[in-house]
Scaffold this active site. Structure first.
Site, short mmCIF file in Angstrom:
data_model
loop_
_atom_site.label_atom_id
_atom_site.label_comp_id
_atom_site.label_asym_id
_atom_site.label_seq_id
_atom_site.Cartn_x
_atom_site.Cartn_y
_atom_site.Cartn_z
N ARG A 68 0.84 -1.20 0.00
CA ARG A 68 0.00 0.00 0.00
C ARG A 68 0.88 1.24 0.00
O ARG A 68 1.12 1.86 1.05
CB ARG A 68 -0.93 -0.01 1.22
CG ARG A 68 -1.88 -1.20 1.21
CD ARG A 68 -2.68 -1.27 2.50
NE ARG A 68 -3.59 -2.41 2.49
CZ ARG A 68 -4.38 -2.74 3.52
NH1 ARG A 68 -4.35 -2.02 4.63
NH2 ARG A 68 -5.19 -3.79 3.44
N ASP A 122 2.20 4.98 -0.24
CA ASP A 122 1.59 6.23 0.20
C ASP A 122 1.48 7.23 -0.95
O ASP A 122 2.01 7.01 -2.04
CB ASP A 122 2.42 6.85 1.33
CG ASP A 122 2.37 6.04 2.62
OD1 ASP A 122 1.38 5.31 2.81
OD2 ASP A 122 3.32 6.14 3.42
N TYR A 181 12.36 -1.74 -1.51
CA TYR A 181 12.20 -0.33 -1.86
C TYR A 181 13.56 0.28 -2.19
O TYR A 181 14.60 -0.17 -1.68
CB TYR A 181 11.59 0.46 -0.71
CG TYR A 181 10.10 0.31 -0.55
CD1 TYR A 181 9.22 1.22 -1.11
CD2 TYR A 181 9.57 -0.75 0.19
CE1 TYR A 181 7.85 1.09 -0.95
CE2 TYR A 181 8.20 -0.90 0.35
CZ TYR A 181 7.35 0.03 -0.22
OH TYR A 181 5.98 -0.10 -0.06
N ARG A 198 11.12 6.11 4.46
CA ARG A 198 11.39 7.55 4.42
C ARG A 198 12.02 8.04 5.72
O ARG A 198 12.88 8.93 5.71
CB ARG A 198 10.11 8.31 4.11
CG ARG A 198 9.62 8.09 2.68
CD ARG A 198 8.17 8.47 2.50
NE ARG A 198 7.94 9.87 2.79
CZ ARG A 198 6.73 10.43 2.89
NH1 ARG A 198 5.64 9.67 2.73
NH2 ARG A 198 6.59 11.72 3.14
#
Length: 251
Positions: free
Chosen positions: A55, A57, A115, A200
């Site tokens: 999911r 962002d 990622y 992040r």
């Protein structure tokens, strides 16, 4: 009813994230479902469900998001893929589409997620939507060394935006790398799963270590004792890409 595995690429800049939301914001899942229905209608097809593996962002991009689609159609997988890409906006592309086992689940069957965060070391007008530009000088050797403390099974509560809402804040971090190519830094993380804004936040702390604003043992200490202050260093979504979903073979 057939199940399909889709591999997707997208520019998430103008989307409110992957998952459909109650406030009717434009999402990637919603856009894809709308397009599937448009494609199936002329062929007397029937849509049932579409679920993604991750999911992402608002503003986050993907090189290799995976989703499963349940629908009835007379179109072959190749025809369905071509028809979807003809109807989808340029910001969303079906890279691959294939029949999958009926029990295949894009999220539940995933073994790990990967990622990559892209940091530009110079002002680049052509890449501005897909990087975060850091003006200051960075000690990349310190950054790379500090990141190694993240490897293994740890409590990553310090790097979750909402740790109390997580089912568990314990994560197996399988791989962590920092590579430097000309004016681009790539921080790549592969883990069993990721918490809210975890990548992040990790990258933001890494950058502060590179600037000399945080000590090199910041990660090691945060994994031992919860530190909510580290969330202030969260990086923008622009540089973050869901790079790949990894699966183990299942019977």
């Amino acid at each position: 009813m057939s199940r399909y595995k889709l591999t997707l690429q997208y520019d998430g800049s103008n989307y409110a994230g992957w998952q459909i939301q109650k406030n009717e914001s434009k999402t990637l899942q919603g856009t894809l479902i709308e397009t599937v229905n448009k494609v199936l209608l002329p062929h007397h097809g029937k849509f049932k469900d579409l679920q993604g593996a991750g999911r992402t962002d608002a503003g986050v991009h993907a090189y290799g998001q995976v989703a499963h689609l349940d629908c009835e159609t007379t179109l072959s997988p190749a025809q369905l893929q071509e028809a979807l890409n003809q109807q989808l906006p340029p910001s969303l592309h079906v890279l691959a589409l294939e029949r999958a086992p009926d029990r295949f689940h894009a999220r539940h069957w995933a073994d790990s997620r990967q990622y990559v965060y892209r940091i530009s070391l110079r002002r680049n007008p052509f890449e501005r939507k897909f990087v975060c530009w850091i003006k200051e000088d960075l000690d990349t050797a310190k950054m790379a060394q500090a990141l190694q403390d993240l490897k293994g099974f740890h409590d990553f509560a310090s790097f979750s935006r909402k740790p109390r809402q997580e089912k568990s804040t314990e994560v197996l971090m399988e791989q962590v790398t920092l590579t430097h190519s000309e004016d681009l830094l790539l921080i790549r993380l592969r883990a069993s799963h990721f918490l809210w804004n975890m990548v992040r936040n990790i990258v933001g702390v890494t950058v502060e270590i590179g600037k000399g604003q945080l000590p090199e043992d910041t990660f090691a200490r945060a994994l031992q004792q919860y530190n909510p202050d580290l969330k202030q260093y969260r990086m923008p979504a622009s540089g973050l890409f869901l790079e790949a979903i990894h699966y183990k073979d299942r019977p």
